[in-house]
Design an enzyme around this catalytic site. Structure first.
Site, PDB file in Angstrom:
ATOM      1  N   ASP A   1      14.528  -9.356 -39.907  1.00 22.49           N
ATOM      2  CA  ASP A   1      13.547  -9.381 -38.806  1.00 22.49           C
ATOM      3  C   ASP A   1      13.975 -10.338 -37.698  1.00 22.49           C
ATOM      4  O   ASP A   1      13.125 -11.000 -37.084  1.00 22.49           O
ATOM      5  CB  ASP A   1      12.160  -9.779 -39.325  1.00 22.49           C
ATOM      6  CG  ASP A   1      11.629  -8.853 -40.396  1.00 22.49           C
ATOM      7  OD1 ASP A   1      12.136  -7.730 -40.511  1.00 22.49           O
ATOM      8  OD2 ASP A   1      10.721  -9.267 -41.136  1.00 22.49           O
TER       9      ASP A   1
ATOM     10  N   ASP B   1      16.474  -4.824 -41.161  1.00 23.97           N
ATOM     11  CA  ASP B   1      15.468  -4.498 -40.138  1.00 23.97           C
ATOM     12  C   ASP B   1      15.490  -5.532 -39.024  1.00 23.97           C
ATOM     13  O   ASP B   1      14.437  -6.000 -38.566  1.00 23.97           O
ATOM     14  CB  ASP B   1      14.069  -4.443 -40.771  1.00 23.97           C
ATOM     15  CG  ASP B   1      13.974  -3.453 -41.913  1.00 23.97           C
ATOM     16  OD1 ASP B   1      14.705  -2.453 -41.905  1.00 23.97           O
ATOM     17  OD2 ASP B   1      13.171  -3.696 -42.839  1.00 23.97           O
TER      18      ASP B   1
ATOM     19  N   ARG C   1      15.797   2.733 -39.764  1.00 28.62           N
ATOM     20  CA  ARG C   1      14.960   3.407 -40.763  1.00 28.62           C
ATOM     21  C   ARG C   1      13.544   3.449 -40.221  1.00 28.62           C
ATOM     22  O   ARG C   1      13.068   2.507 -39.583  1.00 28.62           O
ATOM     23  CB  ARG C   1      15.027   2.739 -42.127  1.00 28.62           C
ATOM     24  CG  ARG C   1      14.583   1.295 -42.226  1.00 28.62           C
ATOM     25  CD  ARG C   1      14.588   0.883 -43.684  1.00 28.62           C
ATOM     26  NE  ARG C   1      14.398  -0.554 -43.873  1.00 28.62           N
ATOM     27  CZ  ARG C   1      14.266  -1.131 -45.064  1.00 28.62           C
ATOM     28  NH1 ARG C   1      14.269  -0.389 -46.165  1.00 28.62           N
ATOM     29  NH2 ARG C   1      14.120  -2.435 -45.177  1.00 28.62           N
TER      30      ARG C   1
END
Length: 286
Positions: free
Chosen positions: A117, A138, A198
């Site tokens: 993140d 991510d 994703r």
């Protein structure tokens, strides 16, 4: 336009920000001397029109060592609209290096370094130019409407042993939203292996345009986090990309092929996020 000279009037970045009056309507430059600023920094929504200007992303670093909640633990948190940063790196050990949720925010020559993140690109219209973003899981995520241009996306999955990396987790939730991540003339480097993205929400939207990929991209290219069954709603696309990782022959079957008109709506800066000219207006004050 006001300017804080970087000659030591304040002992922390946060103190300089706090000195600016609430609901300020004058662009104010805060100059940061070269160095590592070990602190958390937050710009609340009542503090618009701030420019943070460093001496270079390799020499001016705002850093903290937090981990935990991806919305609370960021080194840098932006809630105010009309913001610019230039030549600064935001860094953290594990949580987000930066959380951006103010409208009309732009970053020039900035770095974002983390693992998971790294860049919480949450809400609003955002422009990243000549930036460097590093992570593994991510590490560009959120539901903003953002254009990343001439920037480097560096994958660090092998170094930290996470297996496969995921560059984006984009969170568009409905067809009526304008939320999307667009990577224009960017380069994806690092160790991999990595997925380009994703799906984090039902209408997740990510476009790579005329970008280059090192040989680290998983052949399928894309993945789904929790949205299996919604492939028809997801817009994942690669347009005129190159490099050893850009072979599309084994990509997921649900990757989209954009029409020329659809491409233009994403990659034309004026059509995608700059309809009112806010990027040009901001540049006048850099």
């Amino acid at each position: 336009m006001a300017k804080m000279s970087g000659k030591g009037q304040f002992t922390t970045v946060q103190k300089a920000i706090n000195s600016i009056p609430s609901n300020n309507k004058q662009w104010t430059i805060i100059l940061l001397n070269a160095g590592v600023y070990k602190e958390k920094v937050m710009i609340v929504k009542e503090k618009p029109y701030i420019i943070l200007k460093g001496m270079g992303k390799s020499s001016t670093v705002i850093e903290w060592g937090d981990s935990g909640n991806s919305l609370e633990s960021s080194t840098f948190k932006l809630y105010a609209p009309n913001f610019m940063a230039r030549d600064i790196t935001f860094k953290i050990t594990w949580a987000p290096a930066a959380l951006v949720r103010g409208d009309n925010a732009s970053f020039y020559g900035c770095g974002f370094i983390g693992i998971q993140d790294t860049l919480t690109d949450l809400i609003g219209r955002h422009y990243f130019y000549n930036c460097y973003i590093e992570g593994a899981v991510d590490f560009i995520w959120g539901a903003s409407q953002s254009l990343y241009q001439n920037s480097e996306i560096n994958v660090k999955s092998k170094e930290i042993g996470v297996g496969k990396a995921f560059i984006t987790a984009q969170g568009r939730q409905s067809a009526s939203e304008a939320s999307a991540f667009v990577f224009k003339n960017c380069k994806v480097t690092g160790t991999g292996p990595a997925y380009l993205g994703r799906a984090y929400k039902k209408y997740s939207t990510v476009v790579y345009y005329q970008s280059s990929f090192d040989n680290i991209i998983d052949p399928e290219g894309w993945n789904i986090m929790r949205q299996a069954g919604n492939e028809k709603y997801i817009t994942y696309a690669e347009v005129e990309c190159k490099g050893p990782g850009a072979d599309m022959s084994k990509r997921v079957k649900w990757e989209k092929t954009l029409t020329a008109e659809q491409q233009k709506k994403f990659v034309d800066q004026k059509l995608f996020l700059n309809q009112d000219g806010w990027i040009e207006e901001q540049r006048l004050h850099l």
